[in-house]
Design a protein around this motif. Structure first.
Motif, short mmCIF file in Angstrom:
data_model
loop_
_atom_site.label_atom_id
_atom_site.label_comp_id
_atom_site.label_asym_id
_atom_site.label_seq_id
_atom_site.Cartn_x
_atom_site.Cartn_y
_atom_site.Cartn_z
N ILE A 30 0.88 -1.34 -0.05
CA ILE A 30 0.01 0.00 -0.03
C ILE A 30 0.82 1.20 -0.10
N MET A 31 1.75 1.30 0.84
CA MET A 31 2.64 2.55 1.06
C MET A 31 3.67 2.64 -0.04
N HIS A 32 3.75 1.80 -0.81
CA HIS A 32 4.79 1.92 -1.99
C HIS A 32 4.08 1.79 -3.55
N SER A 33 2.70 1.98 -3.14
CA SER A 33 1.81 1.97 -4.36
C SER A 33 2.02 3.38 -5.13
N LEU A 34 2.07 3.23 -6.37
CA LEU A 34 2.02 4.83 -7.08
C LEU A 34 0.50 5.21 -6.97
N ILE A 35 -0.66 4.14 -6.81
CA ILE A 35 -1.87 4.60 -6.82
C ILE A 35 -2.16 5.58 -5.57
N THR A 36 -1.48 4.75 -4.30
CA THR A 36 -1.66 5.27 -3.08
C THR A 36 -1.13 6.53 -3.01
N GLN A 37 0.13 6.78 -3.37
CA GLN A 37 0.77 7.90 -3.61
C GLN A 37 0.41 9.13 -4.23
N ALA A 38 -0.16 8.59 -5.46
CA ALA A 38 -0.98 9.52 -6.27
C ALA A 38 -2.23 10.38 -5.55
N ALA A 39 -2.79 9.37 -4.48
CA ALA A 39 -3.94 9.83 -3.96
C ALA A 39 -3.27 10.70 -2.69
N VAL A 40 -2.29 10.58 -2.11
CA VAL A 40 -1.82 11.32 -0.88
C VAL A 40 -1.32 12.43 -1.64
N ILE A 41 -0.55 12.46 -2.83
CA ILE A 41 -0.42 13.97 -3.47
C ILE A 41 -1.52 14.73 -3.99
N GLY A 42 -2.60 13.92 -4.26
CA GLY A 42 -3.81 14.60 -4.64
C GLY A 42 -4.40 15.35 -3.54
N LEU A 43 -4.36 14.61 -2.38
CA LEU A 43 -4.98 15.25 -1.15
C LEU A 43 -4.25 16.29 -0.72
#
Length: 167
Positions: free
Chosen positions: A80-93
């Motif tokens: 989860i933490m090393h997912s580009l999807i998760t981190q894209a969501a973090v950046i978006g938020l």
């Protein structure tokens, strides 16, 4: 190699890593060019939180384990933490609530660096948490590459496995 055989030969693994090296290079150059505009406290926190949640707990559990078998929770946290999807969501938020800033570049810098420099991709449940050569994989790669064919060429003795309803 393909969607039915999701494993890589050493050559395709290097090519896969090279693609991430481009993203790592771009994020590195952008960080260097905008060095004075980066808020470094948030940047350091954004860089570290990925491993503090996603890697360190699993690494500690793995190294403490006598059997080297640990809960799948650690794999899930890592993935989860090393997912580009998760981190894209973090950046978006972050963009939504705080706004754009150069500190966000440390997220792709971290993920692309992990993949390009260290070959760290998502962790499959069936393998140890820390990379260890698997004897069956070593044997498979030896048999695929011993013929001198490119990894994309199927070996003549490989028979396609039927899929779908007629199977």
């Amino acid at each position: 190699m393909d969607q039915k055989n999701p494993f890589e030969t050493p050559t395709t693994f290097r090519l896969h890593r090279a693609e991430y090296a481009v993203g790592f290079a771009v994020s590195t150059v952008l960080l260097a060019v905008h060095w004075d505009e980066v808020r470094w406290l948030p940047a350091i926190a954004l860089f570290l939180y990925i491993d503090l949640i996603g890697y360190i707990p699993g690494a500690i559990a793995y190294h403490r384990s006598k059997t080297k078998r640990i809960s799948k929770v650690y794999y899930v946290l890592y993935n989860i933490m090393h997912s580009l999807i998760t981190q894209a969501a973090v950046i978006g938020l972050w963009l939504w609530f705080i706004g754009p800033e150069w500190a966000l570049l440390v997220i792709p810098f971290h993920l692309f660096g992990d993949r390009a420099l260290f070959g760290n991709f998502l962790k499959p449940f069936g393998l140890p948490f820390e990379p260890v050569p698997h004897p069956l994989y070593q044997k498979l790669i030896a048999s695929i590459t011993s013929s001198g064919r490119d990894s994309a060429d199927p070996a003549p003795e490989m028979v396609p496995v039927p899929t779908g309803p007629g199977r």
